[in-house]
Design a protein around this motif. Structure first.
Motif, PDB file in Angstrom:
ATOM      1  N   THR A   1       0.846  -1.191   0.000  1.00  0.00           N
ATOM      2  CA  THR A   1       0.000   0.000   0.000  1.00  0.00           C
ATOM      3  C   THR A   1       0.884   1.244   0.000  1.00  0.00           C
ATOM      4  OG1 THR A   1      -1.787  -1.098   1.176  1.00  0.00           O
ATOM      5  CG2 THR A   1      -1.710   1.295   1.336  1.00  0.00           C
ATOM      6  N   GLY A   2       0.524   2.205  -0.840  1.00  0.00           N
ATOM      7  CA  GLY A   2       1.334   3.412  -0.879  1.00  0.00           C
ATOM      8  C   GLY A   2       1.077   4.272  -2.103  1.00  0.00           C
ATOM      9  N   ILE A   3       1.986   5.214  -2.336  1.00  0.00           N
ATOM     10  CA  ILE A   3       1.900   6.181  -3.426  1.00  0.00           C
ATOM     11  C   ILE A   3       2.798   5.733  -4.576  1.00  0.00           C
ATOM     12  CG2 ILE A   3       2.262   8.579  -4.105  1.00  0.00           C
ATOM     13  CD1 ILE A   3      -0.015   8.192  -2.116  1.00  0.00           C
ATOM     14  N   TYR A   4       2.237   5.755  -5.791  1.00  0.00           N
ATOM     15  CA  TYR A   4       2.960   5.300  -6.976  1.00  0.00           C
ATOM     16  C   TYR A   4       2.855   6.340  -8.094  1.00  0.00           C
ATOM     17  CZ  TYR A   4       3.013   0.629  -4.837  1.00  0.00           C
ATOM     18  OH  TYR A   4       3.218  -0.440  -3.996  1.00  0.00           O
ATOM     19  N   HIS A   5       3.864   6.342  -8.942  1.00  0.00           N
ATOM     20  CA  HIS A   5       3.818   7.110 -10.187  1.00  0.00           C
ATOM     21  C   HIS A   5       3.657   6.133 -11.334  1.00  0.00           C
ATOM     22  CE1 HIS A   5       5.904   8.894 -13.813  1.00  0.00           C
ATOM     23  NE2 HIS A   5       5.020   9.835 -13.533  1.00  0.00           N
ATOM     24  N   TYR A   6       2.775   6.478 -12.283  1.00  0.00           N
ATOM     25  CA  TYR A   6       2.596   5.619 -13.451  1.00  0.00           C
ATOM     26  C   TYR A   6       3.651   5.960 -14.489  1.00  0.00           C
ATOM     27  CZ  TYR A   6       0.700   3.511 -17.682  1.00  0.00           C
ATOM     28  OH  TYR A   6       0.553   2.783 -18.838  1.00  0.00           O
ATOM     29  N   ASN A   7       4.535   5.014 -14.759  1.00  0.00           N
ATOM     30  CA  ASN A   7       5.583   5.166 -15.759  1.00  0.00           C
ATOM     31  C   ASN A   7       5.005   4.760 -17.108  1.00  0.00           C
ATOM     32  OD1 ASN A   7       7.778   4.898 -17.486  1.00  0.00           O
ATOM     33  ND2 ASN A   7       9.140   4.100 -15.900  1.00  0.00           N
TER      34      ASN A   7
ATOM     35  N   ASN B   1      -0.221   3.612   4.638  1.00  0.00           N
ATOM     36  CA  ASN B   1      -1.649   3.848   4.514  1.00  0.00           C
ATOM     37  C   ASN B   1      -1.928   5.326   4.774  1.00  0.00           C
ATOM     38  OD1 ASN B   1      -4.506   4.172   5.495  1.00  0.00           O
ATOM     39  ND2 ASN B   1      -4.572   1.992   4.994  1.00  0.00           N
ATOM     40  N   PHE B   2      -2.519   5.990   3.792  1.00  0.00           N
ATOM     41  CA  PHE B   2      -2.746   7.435   3.880  1.00  0.00           C
ATOM     42  C   PHE B   2      -4.232   7.779   3.782  1.00  0.00           C
ATOM     43  CE2 PHE B   2       1.464   6.736   1.922  1.00  0.00           C
ATOM     44  CZ  PHE B   2       2.254   7.301   2.915  1.00  0.00           C
TER      45      PHE B   2
ATOM     46  N   ALA C   1      -8.310   2.722  -4.505  1.00  0.00           N
ATOM     47  CA  ALA C   1      -7.296   3.531  -5.175  1.00  0.00           C
ATOM     48  C   ALA C   1      -7.776   4.973  -5.274  1.00  0.00           C
ATOM     49  CB  ALA C   1      -6.996   2.986  -6.578  1.00  0.00           C
ATOM     50  N   ALA C   2      -6.828   5.867  -5.490  1.00  0.00           N
ATOM     51  CA  ALA C   2      -7.127   7.256  -5.837  1.00  0.00           C
ATOM     52  C   ALA C   2      -6.113   7.667  -6.898  1.00  0.00           C
ATOM     53  CB  ALA C   2      -7.042   8.168  -4.620  1.00  0.00           C
ATOM     54  N   VAL C   3      -6.608   8.285  -7.959  1.00  0.00           N
ATOM     55  CA  VAL C   3      -5.747   8.727  -9.055  1.00  0.00           C
ATOM     56  C   VAL C   3      -5.561  10.235  -8.940  1.00  0.00           C
ATOM     57  CG1 VAL C   3      -5.435   8.804 -11.555  1.00  0.00           C
ATOM     58  CG2 VAL C   3      -6.672   6.892 -10.509  1.00  0.00           C
ATOM     59  N   PHE C   4      -4.324  10.687  -9.119  1.00  0.00           N
ATOM     60  CA  PHE C   4      -4.006  12.107  -9.093  1.00  0.00           C
ATOM     61  C   PHE C   4      -3.503  12.517 -10.477  1.00  0.00           C
ATOM     62  CE2 PHE C   4      -3.101  10.053  -5.076  1.00  0.00           C
ATOM     63  CZ  PHE C   4      -3.819  10.814  -4.162  1.00  0.00           C
TER      64      PHE C   4
END
Length: 515
Positions: free
Chosen positions: A119-125, A138-139, A158-161
């Motif tokens: 669980t965490g923050i990811y960047h889509y490559n 967990n946020f 999920a949450a998309v930014f």
């Protein structure tokens, strides 16, 4: 230049916002995607896709992979001629969503809670169709506060930014890139909403959030990038969206104290990044430090001469095929007879796709509640040549006037990049000429353009479903088009123009990555 003057020139006197000696340094152009150079954990995503989007009841990494692939992956390499009589070519990296100059200033980050990955923050490559882990943990509570306690993140998987990386298209368009960035974010959101719908994901767009806290969570630098919208994803049917803001006093600064700052090195190729002070000034003016629960909305006007559009109940065409077939024709439009039934199907598909949940309406409202849609027709069998207004709420089109408007629209273009004589339909997107500044401040301009981009992309998909395509156009004389589409009496202004029609294949070499 003050911000009000900047926004006025941005729409009505665009020559004043770009230096006359501005030259694009193509040799030092940035990459159309962001790459991290710090050694960070990477999660490879599957490339095994079916042509159907089966609904998900328990989201997996494979579901997320398909969601991201159809939303923002690089799906095609294209080498095109600079002009019909030129031997010079240029290479572009294409995706399923349009972008001004194929520069793709938007970036995608995700907060993920899936069993297969931490669980965490990811960047889509997008370059490698993979996920880069930026921050584990967990946020839920942090994001609840950052969204004004209007979203129960515990019920989201999920949450998309969606962010904007300013330099990625400023290097070409200078200050005019500000309009493109909002529209590009909207195009991407429009695609994500449609892909999510086919995966049975519940979605809602948050335009209002604590910017500093979100940017801090993702580790983005506000002098080069900032988040424009947040899109939580859920499969919980009991989830309540956009509840009234609770009486919890919290600021971005206070939230940021809860998390350590992260600085991950990234590579964008450009050796020289020119300053963009007006973009930073506008972005700073859009920042929210407090959230209000204001439900005021602009009022639409409606009236007489209506043409009923036959209505169907569902989208029966292949969404995957529509994505793969969509592209922006230029001089390759070809005028062919267009049946009224085809136009009806296009408008029907658009209506079915135009409901979306957001934190302005707080319900599944039509996009046309704020972005108005008019079009001109020529050669549509069963429909008089003229100008019409789309009334999605009643599934009708209202005739405004008779006539052939192709030459007049051609005269209003700033460059002959499309041949209006070969186009049967030309859609005009308009909205409040003060960009809802009295409701949302300078953020209203950004919201307005994102909503225009969402609706525009849905129109492009609906066109592709009917074996046609459209070309989003910002290079037009706005006062000319405002007069043509009779917008001034409604205190509205033209935000985007999309000619739509049939076309011949473009002279280009292409390699598909989505086969």
């Amino acid at each position: 230049m003050n911000l009000d003057k900047f926004l006025y020139n941005l729409h009505y006197e665009t020559a004043k916002i770009t230096p006359p000696d501005w030259e694009v340094n193509w040799e030092d152009a940035p990459l159309p995607y962001k790459l991290y150079t710090t050694d960070l954990p990477e999660v490879e995503l599957t490339r095994n896709f079916s042509d159907t989007h089966s609904p998900s009841t328990h989201p997996t990494l494979a579901d997320l992979s398909q969601f991201l692939w159809y939303s923002y992956a690089i799906t095609q390499l294209s080498e095109s001629y600079l002009s019909m009589d030129s031997v010079e070519t240029w290479m572009t990296y294409r995706r399923y969503v349009p972008s001004g100059g194929a520069l793709y200033p938007s970036e995608v980050y995700l907060y993920l809670k899936l069993q297969e990955i931490p669980t965490g923050i990811y960047h889509y490559n997008a370059a490698h169709h993979s996920l880069i882990c930026l921050r584990e943990g967990n946020f839920d509570e942090y994001l609840d506060h950052a969204l004004g306690n209007r979203c129960d993140m515990s019920k989201c998987f999920a949450a998309v930014f969606v962010s904007t990386f300013f330099w990625k298209n400023f290097f070409k368009y200078h200050n005019f890139s500000y309009r493109l960035q909002g529209l590009d974010a909207g195009f991407l959101l429009g695609q994500m909403l449609e892909v999510g719908k086919r995966k049975n994901f519940a979605t809602g767009v948050y335009y209002q959030f604590l910017d500093g806290a979100i940017n801090h969570l993702l580790g983005v630098h506000e002098d080069e990038e900032s988040v424009y919208a947040v899109l939580p994803l859920s499969i919980d049917n009991e989830m309540k969206w956009f509840e009234d803001i609770k009486n919890v006093q919290i600021t971005s600064a206070k939230l940021c104290e809860e998390l350590e700052t992260i600085h991950h090195q990234r590579y964008m190729k450009s050796k020289v990044v020119r300053p963009y002070p007006m973009l930073l000034k506008m972005n700073q003016a859009c920042m929210l430090y407090a959230l209000t629960n204001d439900k005021k909305r602009p009022i639409n006007n409606d009236s007489s001469l209506l043409v009923k559009v036959p209505q169907t109940n569902d989208l029966i065409h292949s969404f995957s095929k529509a994505c793969k077939d969509r592209y922006s024709p230029g001089q390759d439009f070809v005028l062919k007879p267009l049946q009224f039934e085809t136009l009806s199907n296009l408008l029907n598909d658009l209506t079915l796709m135009s409901h979306y949940r957001n934190d302005i309406d707080q319900d599944l409202s039509l996009l046309t509640s704020r972005v108005s849609l008019r079009f001109t027709s020529y050669g549509v069998v069963g429909l008089s040549n003229g100008m019409y207004e789309v009334c999605n709420s009643t599934h009708e089109i209202k005739q405004i006037s008779h006539g052939d408007y192709r030459t007049t629209q051609q005269d209003g273009l700033l460059s002959d990049f499309v041949n209006m004589a070969q186009i049967p339909l030309s859609f005009n997107f308009s909205g409040s000429n003060n960009h809802y500044q009295e409701l949302y401040g300078y953020r209203g301009h950004r919201i307005q353009h994102m909503e225009t981009g969402i609706l525009a992309h849905k129109l492009l998909l609906a066109s592709s479903l009917q074996s046609m395509n459209g070309h989003p156009v910002l290079g037009f004389d706005v006062p000319w088009y405002d007069e043509l589409f009779q917008l001034r009496k409604y205190e509205s202004t033209s935000l985007l123009q999309i000619p739509i029609g049939y076309h011949r294949p473009l002279a280009r070499l292409q390699s598909r990555l989505d086969m």
